[in-house]
Scaffold this motif. Structure first.
Motif, short mmCIF file in Angstrom:
data_model
loop_
_atom_site.label_atom_id
_atom_site.label_comp_id
_atom_site.label_asym_id
_atom_site.label_seq_id
_atom_site.Cartn_x
_atom_site.Cartn_y
_atom_site.Cartn_z
N LEU A 76 0.85 -1.19 0.00
CA LEU A 76 0.00 0.00 0.00
C LEU A 76 0.88 1.23 0.00
O LEU A 76 1.87 1.29 0.73
N ARG A 77 0.49 2.19 -0.81
CA ARG A 77 1.16 3.50 -0.78
C ARG A 77 0.09 4.51 -0.37
O ARG A 77 -0.92 4.68 -1.04
N LEU A 78 0.31 5.12 0.77
CA LEU A 78 -0.63 6.07 1.33
C LEU A 78 -0.06 7.48 1.20
O LEU A 78 1.07 7.72 1.61
N THR A 79 -0.84 8.36 0.59
CA THR A 79 -0.43 9.75 0.48
C THR A 79 -1.45 10.61 1.23
O THR A 79 -2.63 10.59 0.92
N ARG A 80 -0.96 11.30 2.23
CA ARG A 80 -1.79 12.26 2.98
C ARG A 80 -1.52 13.61 2.34
O ARG A 80 -0.37 14.02 2.21
N LEU A 81 -2.57 14.29 1.93
CA LEU A 81 -2.38 15.53 1.19
C LEU A 81 -3.41 16.57 1.58
O LEU A 81 -4.46 16.25 2.15
N GLU B 189 -10.11 19.93 3.91
CA GLU B 189 -8.95 20.10 3.04
C GLU B 189 -7.95 18.95 3.07
O GLU B 189 -7.01 18.94 2.28
N THR B 190 -8.13 17.98 3.95
CA THR B 190 -7.16 16.90 4.11
C THR B 190 -7.72 15.59 3.57
O THR B 190 -8.87 15.24 3.84
N TRP B 191 -6.89 14.89 2.83
CA TRP B 191 -7.29 13.64 2.17
C TRP B 191 -6.26 12.55 2.40
O TRP B 191 -5.08 12.84 2.56
N LEU B 192 -6.71 11.31 2.36
CA LEU B 192 -5.83 10.14 2.36
C LEU B 192 -6.08 9.39 1.05
O LEU B 192 -7.21 8.99 0.76
N ASP B 193 -5.04 9.23 0.26
CA ASP B 193 -5.14 8.55 -1.02
C ASP B 193 -4.33 7.26 -0.91
O ASP B 193 -3.12 7.29 -0.73
N VAL B 194 -5.01 6.13 -1.00
CA VAL B 194 -4.36 4.83 -0.82
C VAL B 194 -4.40 4.06 -2.14
O VAL B 194 -5.48 3.85 -2.71
N VAL C 16 -1.99 20.15 -5.06
CA VAL C 16 -1.83 19.54 -3.74
C VAL C 16 -0.72 20.25 -2.99
O VAL C 16 0.26 20.69 -3.57
N ARG C 17 -0.87 20.32 -1.68
CA ARG C 17 0.23 20.81 -0.87
C ARG C 17 0.42 19.88 0.32
O ARG C 17 -0.46 19.13 0.68
#
Length: 96
Positions: free
Chosen positions: A4-9, A48-53, A82-83
């Motif tokens: 899994l690659r999790l990106t918090r953005l 404004e905050t997301w988790l993309d898995v 994205v920031r």
């Protein structure tokens, strides 16, 4: 073993639709370019905050895309809205 690659953005709330469209374009581009992406999930933490898995068949599959994805125009476009992106990688050990 799946990875899994999790990106918090963070994305400005008024750019949510743009982020969603650019993310969809990126997923399509990655699937055209490499093999091994099995599924993706996007969760909203707050306005404004997301988790993309993204789930990969293997660490090798993720390594292959990691070598080419930064050069994709779709990746550049997606991350332009994205920031504060923070990326983590996990080996999936158990599913029930």
């Amino acid at each position: 073993m799946s990875v899994l690659r999790l990106t918090r953005l963070t994305v400005d709330a008024d750019r949510t639709d743009e982020m969603l469209a650019r993310r969809a374009d990126l997923i399509e581009a990655v699937r055209r370019t490499t093999d091994g992406l099995t599924d993706t999930r996007l969760a909203r933490v707050d306005e404004e905050t997301w988790l993309d898995v993204w789930r990969w068949e293997s660490g090798e599959a993720l390594d292959q895309v990691s070598a080419v994805a930064p050069g994709l125009p779709e990746a550049k476009a997606a991350f332009a809205v994205v920031r504060d992106a923070q990326v983590e990688r996990y080996d999936l050990v158990d599913e029930r």
